[in-house]
Write an enzyme that holds these catalytic residues in place. Sequence first.
Site, mmCIF file in Angstrom:
data_model
loop_
_atom_site.group_PDB
_atom_site.id
_atom_site.type_symbol
_atom_site.label_atom_id
_atom_site.label_comp_id
_atom_site.label_asym_id
_atom_site.label_seq_id
_atom_site.Cartn_x
_atom_site.Cartn_y
_atom_site.Cartn_z
ATOM 1 N N ARG A 1 0.837 -1.233 0.000
ATOM 2 C CA ARG A 1 0.000 0.000 0.000
ATOM 3 C C ARG A 1 0.856 1.261 0.000
ATOM 4 O O ARG A 1 0.530 2.254 0.656
ATOM 5 C CB ARG A 1 -0.963 0.036 1.195
ATOM 6 C CG ARG A 1 -1.856 -1.164 1.312
ATOM 7 C CD ARG A 1 -2.788 -1.366 0.114
ATOM 8 N NE ARG A 1 -3.427 -2.644 0.252
ATOM 9 C CZ ARG A 1 -2.940 -3.783 -0.287
ATOM 10 N NH1 ARG A 1 -1.846 -3.766 -1.040
ATOM 11 N NH2 ARG A 1 -3.565 -4.914 -0.116
ATOM 12 N N SER B 1 -10.233 0.441 3.353
ATOM 13 C CA SER B 1 -9.516 0.231 4.614
ATOM 14 C C SER B 1 -9.085 1.569 5.202
ATOM 15 O O SER B 1 -8.495 2.396 4.520
ATOM 16 C CB SER B 1 -8.285 -0.633 4.390
ATOM 17 O OG SER B 1 -8.685 -1.915 3.991
ATOM 18 N N GLU C 1 -4.231 4.211 6.010
ATOM 19 C CA GLU C 1 -4.083 3.875 4.583
ATOM 20 C C GLU C 1 -4.782 4.931 3.740
ATOM 21 O O GLU C 1 -4.283 5.327 2.682
ATOM 22 C CB GLU C 1 -4.698 2.490 4.331
ATOM 23 C CG GLU C 1 -4.625 2.062 2.866
ATOM 24 C CD GLU C 1 -5.024 0.602 2.675
ATOM 25 O OE1 GLU C 1 -4.697 -0.244 3.535
ATOM 26 O OE2 GLU C 1 -5.669 0.303 1.661
HETATM 27 C C1 LIG Z 1 -15.503 -0.931 -0.713
HETATM 28 C C2 LIG Z 1 -14.030 -0.689 -0.920
HETATM 29 C C3 LIG Z 1 -13.166 -1.781 -0.997
HETATM 30 C C4 LIG Z 1 -11.801 -1.583 -1.172
HETATM 31 N N1 LIG Z 1 -10.978 -2.680 -1.221
HETATM 32 C C5 LIG Z 1 -9.655 -2.504 -1.402
HETATM 33 C C6 LIG Z 1 -8.776 -3.639 -1.479
HETATM 34 O O1 LIG Z 1 -9.173 -4.789 -1.397
HETATM 35 N N2 LIG Z 1 -7.442 -3.404 -1.644
HETATM 36 C C7 LIG Z 1 -6.935 -2.133 -1.744
HETATM 37 O O2 LIG Z 1 -5.711 -1.996 -1.912
HETATM 38 N N3 LIG Z 1 -7.743 -1.056 -1.689
HETATM 39 C C8 LIG Z 1 -9.079 -1.204 -1.517
HETATM 40 N N4 LIG Z 1 -9.902 -0.112 -1.454
HETATM 41 C C9 LIG Z 1 -9.311 1.236 -1.521
HETATM 42 C C10 LIG Z 1 -9.245 1.839 -2.931
HETATM 43 O O3 LIG Z 1 -10.273 1.302 -3.754
HETATM 44 C C11 LIG Z 1 -7.864 1.611 -3.596
HETATM 45 O O4 LIG Z 1 -6.829 2.224 -2.856
HETATM 46 C C12 LIG Z 1 -7.869 2.179 -5.020
HETATM 47 O O5 LIG Z 1 -6.673 1.769 -5.672
HETATM 48 C C13 LIG Z 1 -7.947 3.708 -5.034
HETATM 49 O O6 LIG Z 1 -8.136 4.086 -6.381
HETATM 50 P P1 LIG Z 1 -8.890 5.426 -6.759
HETATM 51 O O7 LIG Z 1 -8.772 5.595 -8.210
HETATM 52 O O8 LIG Z 1 -10.256 5.429 -6.201
HETATM 53 O O9 LIG Z 1 -7.970 6.491 -6.032
HETATM 54 P P2 LIG Z 1 -8.465 7.666 -5.086
HETATM 55 O O10 LIG Z 1 -9.127 7.075 -3.891
HETATM 56 O O11 LIG Z 1 -9.174 8.681 -5.873
HETATM 57 O O12 LIG Z 1 -7.033 8.243 -4.645
HETATM 58 C C14 LIG Z 1 -6.193 7.503 -3.775
HETATM 59 C C15 LIG Z 1 -4.785 8.077 -3.912
HETATM 60 O O13 LIG Z 1 -4.337 7.813 -5.230
HETATM 61 C C16 LIG Z 1 -4.021 9.034 -5.874
HETATM 62 N N5 LIG Z 1 -4.378 8.909 -7.284
HETATM 63 C C17 LIG Z 1 -5.558 8.574 -7.835
HETATM 64 N N6 LIG Z 1 -5.451 8.563 -9.165
HETATM 65 C C18 LIG Z 1 -4.193 8.924 -9.457
HETATM 66 C C19 LIG Z 1 -3.464 9.102 -10.657
HETATM 67 N N7 LIG Z 1 -4.013 8.923 -11.858
HETATM 68 N N8 LIG Z 1 -2.172 9.489 -10.583
HETATM 69 C C20 LIG Z 1 -1.566 9.680 -9.372
HETATM 70 N N9 LIG Z 1 -2.195 9.525 -8.202
HETATM 71 C C21 LIG Z 1 -3.497 9.137 -8.253
HETATM 72 C C22 LIG Z 1 -4.823 10.102 -5.146
HETATM 73 O O14 LIG Z 1 -4.244 11.386 -5.333
HETATM 74 C C23 LIG Z 1 -4.728 9.600 -3.743
HETATM 75 O O15 LIG Z 1 -3.459 9.923 -3.209
HETATM 76 C C24 LIG Z 1 -11.273 -0.274 -1.279
HETATM 77 C C25 LIG Z 1 -12.154 0.827 -1.225
HETATM 78 C C26 LIG Z 1 -13.514 0.622 -1.041
HETATM 79 C C27 LIG Z 1 -14.420 1.821 -0.982
#
Ligand SMILES: Cc1cc2nc3c(=O)[nH]c(=O)nc-3n(C[C@H](O)[C@H](O)[C@H](O)COP(=O)(O)OP(=O)(O)OC[C@H]3O[C@@H](n4cnc5c(N)ncnc54)[C@H](O)[C@@H]3O)c2cc1C
Length: 291
Positions: free
Chosen positions: A160, A209, A280
């Site tokens: 992570r 998380s 996280e």
């Molecule tokens: C129901 C649920 C279940 C989940 N299960 C998991 C799991 O099993 N495993 C896990 O690891 N995570 C899980 N997550 C957390 C999340 O989905 C992951 O961390 C996911 O990768 C975040 O992606 P996002 O595009 O939504 O990023 P965001 O939440 O929008 O952003 C997260 C971070 O990434 C950065 N970011 C986003 N896009 C970019 C980009 N294009 N370039 C640079 N930085 C960027 C943002 O600035 C921020 O720092 C879960 C979340 C939910 C709500």
Amino acid sequence: MEIETGVSLARLTTIGTGGSAAAFARPESVADLEEAIGWATERGLGVRTVGLGSNVLVADEGVEALVVRLAGDLAAVEVDGELLRAGGGATNAVCLHRARDAGLGGLEFACAIPGTAGGGVRMNAGAYGSDWSAILVRALVVSADGSGWLTPAELGLEYRHSLLRPDQVVAKVEYRLSPRPVDEIKADVAELIARRKATQPTNKRTFGSVFKNPPGGLGAGRMLELCGLKGHAIGGAVVSPRHANFIENAGGATSEDCLALMREARRRARDEFGVDLEHEVVFFGSLALEI
Ligand SMILES: Cc1cc2nc3c(=O)[nH]c(=O)nc-3n(C[C@H](O)[C@H](O)[C@H](O)COP(=O)(O)OP(=O)(O)OC[C@H]3O[C@@H](n4cnc5c(N)ncnc54)[C@H](O)[C@@H]3O)c2cc1C
């Protein structure tokens, strides 16, 4: 490209809390993205990227930065042999769908991660024993310093964690996948989603998380459950009765409510287990967790 003001970030995050961005843009190409970053740099504004907002907590007073959400070419997906090329804003669901239709396996672990390719790289998101470092060949990273393709080693992908700075944008990615029968992919995905539904609040507003699992085997969820936190509420935020490492927006929650619950969780984990839990979820704006 249009730069908007007053855009609410609450509706761009899965928890549904927080204020507005000082400025907001939806770049559709690398040229658009560079233009937006240049616009912010000229005004002394930082740059933040929001993907699906599925691991972000935004300060209630908003974010003093240009927030970008990738669209168009920067959210497109194409399959080329065993390579899947995607924009940083492409959702995991679409990438998985395209890979499955092409008979390519490797992304199944991400079926219950509701994010984008760029968010996956930044967080080195993972589940069921795999993570982004296992599929990523390289990522195109753009910032005010310029742009370049980086490998997983150069990105420093660990549990992570990546070395990406908050202002660096993952504009494109390439994943290496491997041939797999479509039926096997479908069966795996169905099983993983059923497992997820049985243990996590998948139908509630959460940001995934809250804390990283600490070293030592006892996961953050089980630890917080043993601290008696399941169902504990502050304002409109509730520790999920289903999984204690999730905070649900039960209606009308603020980011400050979520933060107050996180402080209480950290306090109890420290008192009862001597463990300092590390969050996280990523903070946007002036949020801090010290107790
Ligand atoms: C129901 C649920 C279940 C989940 N299960 C998991 C799991 O099993 N495993 C896990 O690891 N995570 C899980 N997550 C957390 C999340 O989905 C992951 O961390 C996911 O990768 C975040 O992606 P996002 O595009 O939504 O990023 P965001 O939440 O929008 O952003 C997260 C971070 O990434 C950065 N970011 C986003 N896009 C970019 C980009 N294009 N370039 C640079 N930085 C960027 C943002 O600035 C921020 O720092 C879960 C979340 C939910 C709500």
